[in-house]
Design an enzyme around this catalytic site. Sequence first.
Site, mmCIF file in Angstrom:
data_model
loop_
_atom_site.group_PDB
_atom_site.id
_atom_site.type_symbol
_atom_site.label_atom_id
_atom_site.label_comp_id
_atom_site.label_asym_id
_atom_site.label_seq_id
_atom_site.Cartn_x
_atom_site.Cartn_y
_atom_site.Cartn_z
ATOM 1 C CB THR A 117 -18.868 37.544 23.530
ATOM 2 O OG1 THR A 117 -19.158 36.222 23.080
ATOM 3 C CG2 THR A 117 -20.133 38.366 23.332
ATOM 4 C CE1 TYR A 141 -22.397 37.344 27.697
ATOM 5 C CE2 TYR A 141 -21.967 35.904 25.818
ATOM 6 C CZ TYR A 141 -21.503 36.723 26.835
ATOM 7 O OH TYR A 141 -20.155 36.919 26.981
#
Length: 324
Positions: A117, A141
């Site tokens: 990501t 995250y």
Amino acid sequence: MSNVLVTGGAGYVGGHICKALSGAGHTPVVFDNFCRGHREFVRWGPLVEANISDKSALIAAMADHNIEAVIHCAALAYVAESQERPMDYYETNVIGSVNVLEAMRESGVPCLVFSSTCAVYGIPASVPVDEAAEYAPISPYGRTKWIVETMMTECARAYGMKCISLRYFNAAGADPDGEIGEWHDPETHLIPIVLNAAADSTFLLSINGTDYETPDGTAIRDYIHVTDLADAHVRAFEFAKTSSGHNVFNLGTGHGASVRDVIGAVENVTDRKVNFVKAARRECDPDCLVANAQKAEDVLGWKPQYPDIETIVAHAWAYFSRQK
Ligand code: UDP
């Protein structure tokens, strides 16, 4: 043609990857526990219903299906939720990935393509962001994905594994054939929420932050069509077979759209009005994230087929309308 284990293959991105693998002549074997995935998305190959916390189930799946490579998408992937429940994120994303890597090593499966990501960059010093930008995740995250990338570098060095990390910007849109699409519960992503506001005039979209350092004050993201993301995974897996080490690639269009741009695109595509209120910024939301994906083009021959935000929204709307 190869058998590829797709962890999280019943999810939004994983499902589109399975369709793309199948279209390229490979067999996707879905490994999913349906904690966030959908049974309806398992259409292109066999299913192993199990959790990545179970290393022996991963080893058994690799042996039973003669697996040659793994595409590892299974993860928890909400930034806000990761702030509230960080240890769930470390357990699923980090310990789950330890199991995937260990099962691959024990089974002699060398190639791994990992769903990473742009959150590993945190608030980048400049945009567009290329792969040389510093790792500086600002959410649990993002930190879990950065830890997994670090483990992949170690596994490539120590065990000769062939590892690829694909750093997605904002996955969006839906299969142009309408077979699968974006479906999260709860839904936190901008485009489906704006579509909901277009479909239901009583629903008010909250614009999270109107005081960003951007031309219209709302946050800018690089929305990349999920079918283009899926195509990049097929290319990355084919590249991995002859590569060495750990290679990372950004996946985005190179163009940003603000929240207000997305609202405009939805109003154009749907010919309906979107009602909204201005709300506070969410935590950990940078002003602007746009990819420099030149490396993916140069090395993988990848170029988005659907870079235009209105096309992305039109495909998402077609899928959304069919579900209602
Ligand atoms: N956003 C918003 N209202 C919403 C959901 C999202 O204004 O109801 C904004 C969010 O703050 C961010 C952008 O839309 O600036 C994209 O958010 P999304 O959750 O889709 O993806 P993220 O960038 O967090 O991965």
